[in-house]
Design a protein around this motif. Structure first.
Motif, PDB file in Angstrom:
ATOM      1  N   LYS A 131      -4.128  76.662  38.558  1.00  0.00           N
ATOM      2  CA  LYS A 131      -3.659  75.373  39.078  1.00  0.00           C
ATOM      3  C   LYS A 131      -4.695  74.753  40.007  1.00  0.00           C
ATOM      4  CE  LYS A 131       0.232  73.944  42.057  1.00  0.00           C
ATOM      5  NZ  LYS A 131       1.570  74.352  42.542  1.00  0.00           N
ATOM      6  N   GLU A 132      -5.334  75.581  40.835  1.00  0.00           N
ATOM      7  CA  GLU A 132      -6.343  75.076  41.771  1.00  0.00           C
ATOM      8  C   GLU A 132      -7.523  74.458  41.029  1.00  0.00           C
ATOM      9  OE1 GLU A 132      -4.930  77.988  41.908  1.00  0.00           O
ATOM     10  OE2 GLU A 132      -3.921  78.113  43.844  1.00  0.00           O
ATOM     11  N   ASP A 133      -7.989  75.132  39.958  1.00  0.00           N
ATOM     12  CA  ASP A 133      -9.109  74.597  39.177  1.00  0.00           C
ATOM     13  C   ASP A 133      -8.754  73.253  38.555  1.00  0.00           C
ATOM     14  OD1 ASP A 133     -10.755  76.828  39.664  1.00  0.00           O
ATOM     15  OD2 ASP A 133      -9.880  77.941  38.007  1.00  0.00           O
ATOM     16  N   LEU A 134      -7.552  73.153  38.007  1.00  0.00           N
ATOM     17  CA  LEU A 134      -7.126  71.906  37.369  1.00  0.00           C
ATOM     18  C   LEU A 134      -7.050  70.769  38.382  1.00  0.00           C
ATOM     19  CD1 LEU A 134      -5.938  70.206  35.098  1.00  0.00           C
ATOM     20  CD2 LEU A 134      -3.702  71.216  35.591  1.00  0.00           C
ATOM     21  N   VAL A 135      -6.435  71.022  39.526  1.00  0.00           N
ATOM     22  CA  VAL A 135      -6.270  69.963  40.529  1.00  0.00           C
ATOM     23  C   VAL A 135      -7.622  69.538  41.099  1.00  0.00           C
ATOM     24  CG1 VAL A 135      -5.320  69.462  42.807  1.00  0.00           C
ATOM     25  CG2 VAL A 135      -3.902  70.579  41.077  1.00  0.00           C
ATOM     26  N   ALA A 136      -8.518  70.486  41.322  1.00  0.00           N
ATOM     27  CA  ALA A 136      -9.846  70.133  41.841  1.00  0.00           C
ATOM     28  C   ALA A 136     -10.567  69.191  40.886  1.00  0.00           C
ATOM     29  CB  ALA A 136     -10.669  71.402  42.071  1.00  0.00           C
ATOM     30  N   ASP A 137     -10.522  69.482  39.592  1.00  0.00           N
ATOM     31  CA  ASP A 137     -11.180  68.614  38.617  1.00  0.00           C
ATOM     32  C   ASP A 137     -10.469  67.267  38.501  1.00  0.00           C
ATOM     33  OD1 ASP A 137     -13.149  70.411  38.094  1.00  0.00           O
ATOM     34  OD2 ASP A 137     -12.497  70.930  36.074  1.00  0.00           O
ATOM     35  N   TYR A 166      -4.540  75.956  29.808  1.00  0.00           N
ATOM     36  CA  TYR A 166      -5.096  77.199  30.349  1.00  0.00           C
ATOM     37  C   TYR A 166      -6.478  77.522  29.769  1.00  0.00           C
ATOM     38  CZ  TYR A 166      -1.051  78.701  33.050  1.00  0.00           C
ATOM     39  OH  TYR A 166      -0.065  78.798  33.997  1.00  0.00           O
ATOM     40  N   ARG A 167      -6.764  77.077  28.559  1.00  0.00           N
ATOM     41  CA  ARG A 167      -8.097  77.325  27.994  1.00  0.00           C
ATOM     42  C   ARG A 167      -9.173  76.633  28.815  1.00  0.00           C
ATOM     43  NH1 ARG A 167      -5.777  76.858  22.817  1.00  0.00           N
ATOM     44  NH2 ARG A 167      -6.341  74.652  22.703  1.00  0.00           N
ATOM     45  N   ARG A 168      -8.842  75.493  29.382  1.00  0.00           N
ATOM     46  CA  ARG A 168      -9.834  74.706  30.125  1.00  0.00           C
ATOM     47  C   ARG A 168      -9.802  74.989  31.627  1.00  0.00           C
ATOM     48  NH1 ARG A 168      -8.115  72.311  25.652  1.00  0.00           N
ATOM     49  NH2 ARG A 168      -9.506  70.941  24.478  1.00  0.00           N
ATOM     50  N   ALA A 199      -2.391  63.565  33.576  1.00  0.00           N
ATOM     51  CA  ALA A 199      -1.056  64.138  33.756  1.00  0.00           C
ATOM     52  C   ALA A 199      -0.973  64.942  35.047  1.00  0.00           C
ATOM     53  CB  ALA A 199      -0.695  65.011  32.548  1.00  0.00           C
ATOM     54  N   ALA A 200      -2.043  65.627  35.398  1.00  0.00           N
ATOM     55  CA  ALA A 200      -2.058  66.390  36.651  1.00  0.00           C
ATOM     56  C   ALA A 200      -1.967  65.453  37.851  1.00  0.00           C
ATOM     57  CB  ALA A 200      -3.325  67.241  36.728  1.00  0.00           C
ATOM     58  N   LEU A 201      -2.696  64.349  37.830  1.00  0.00           N
ATOM     59  CA  LEU A 201      -2.615  63.378  38.922  1.00  0.00           C
ATOM     60  C   LEU A 201      -1.216  62.778  39.013  1.00  0.00           C
ATOM     61  CD1 LEU A 201      -6.018  61.475  38.554  1.00  0.00           C
ATOM     62  CD2 LEU A 201      -5.400  63.126  40.325  1.00  0.00           C
ATOM     63  N   GLU A 202      -0.626  62.496  37.857  1.00  0.00           N
ATOM     64  CA  GLU A 202       0.715  61.932  37.839  1.00  0.00           C
ATOM     65  C   GLU A 202       1.726  62.914  38.440  1.00  0.00           C
ATOM     66  OE1 GLU A 202       3.476  58.855  36.913  1.00  0.00           O
ATOM     67  OE2 GLU A 202       1.274  58.897  36.950  1.00  0.00           O
ATOM     68  N   GLN A 203       1.604  64.185  38.071  1.00  0.00           N
ATOM     69  CA  GLN A 203       2.498  65.208  38.614  1.00  0.00           C
ATOM     70  C   GLN A 203       2.320  65.337  40.125  1.00  0.00           C
ATOM     71  OE1 GLN A 203       4.150  68.526  37.090  1.00  0.00           O
ATOM     72  NE2 GLN A 203       5.045  66.886  35.866  1.00  0.00           N
ATOM     73  N   LEU A 204       1.077  65.367  40.573  1.00  0.00           N
ATOM     74  CA  LEU A 204       0.820  65.501  42.004  1.00  0.00           C
ATOM     75  C   LEU A 204       1.421  64.342  42.788  1.00  0.00           C
ATOM     76  CD1 LEU A 204      -2.858  66.776  42.306  1.00  0.00           C
ATOM     77  CD2 LEU A 204      -0.834  67.875  43.261  1.00  0.00           C
ATOM     78  N   SER A 205       1.258  63.130  42.276  1.00  0.00           N
ATOM     79  CA  SER A 205       1.740  61.955  42.998  1.00  0.00           C
ATOM     80  C   SER A 205       3.257  61.876  43.013  1.00  0.00           C
ATOM     81  CB  SER A 205       1.152  60.678  42.390  1.00  0.00           C
ATOM     82  OG  SER A 205       1.596  60.498  41.053  1.00  0.00           O
TER      83      SER A 205
END
Length: 211
Positions: free
Chosen positions: A71-77, A65-67, A35-41
């Protein structure tokens, strides 16, 4: 016979409700990263929100947020796990054809959903935020490309197509650097004809062994 003005409501058909199974662990994490990749694209770095990612993954914001606390941590992973691996260096017997095949594969990776997401990060992040992604960009994009180019040129040296002095870091970094430069500065894509022109006009004359 008198007719009542009240009539029974028609019986409603019972439609079973489909309840999505509750996802946990790696399955839920993969859904969030996708979902993060989809949002970014689609909406870019500036438009991406943790709430939007949660909605796209059909989960709660707290699960995100638990994981990933930021935002930076999520996008990096998401970038780390989503970038497709570069295919092994081709071996057609010709340095020119090997480089062309390799560059077209790099171009296809840039057109993929993770590729679009990566370019959104490159285009929109300021310097302090972009530093967070340098290791991902180098480790998942630049370094594999550089090593594949080095392998192609090494074979060319052994076949006497490439001069030995051309097998150095500057030459090996030239192609991915140029492709990233255009994506970052101009925001434009490489067409197959432009890639062929770059190889024929710049790289092959730079590396070939004189007769």
């Amino acid at each position: 016979m008198a007719t009542s003005r009240w009539t029974a409501a028609p019986a409603q058909a019972c439609v079973p409700q489909v309840v999505a199974p509750r996802r946990r662990g790696a399955v839920l994490e993969r859904a969030i990263l996708d979902a993060a990749l989809e949002q970014l694209s689609k909406v870019g770095w500036n438009g991406l929100t943790m709430e939007g990612v949660a909605a796209g993954a059909q989960t709660g914001k707290a699960a995100v947020y638990r994981r990933w606390p930021s935002k930076e941590d999520l996008v990096a992973d998401a970038l780390e796990s989503g970038m497709p691996p570069l295919s092994p260096a081709p071996d057609t017997g010709s340095v020119r054809e090997d480089l062309l095949t390799l560059c077209l594969a790099m171009r296809d990776a840039m057109y993929s959903r993770p590729g679009f997401a990566l370019r959104a990060v490159l285009h929109e992040c300021d310097g302090s935020v972009a530093e967070r992604f340098q290791a991902v960009i180098f480790g998942r994009v630049m370094q594999p490309a550089i090593e594949a180019i080095r392998e192609v040129l090494s074979r060319g040296v052994r076949r006497n197509e490439v001069r030995t002095a051309a097998l150095n870091d500057h030459v090996c970094e030239a192609i991915p650097a140029m492709m990233m430069y255009r994506a970052k500065v101009y925001g434009s894509e490489w067409s197959p004809a432009e890639i062929a022109g770059m190889i024929d006009d710049l790289i092959v004359p730079l590396v070939r062994r004189e007769a």
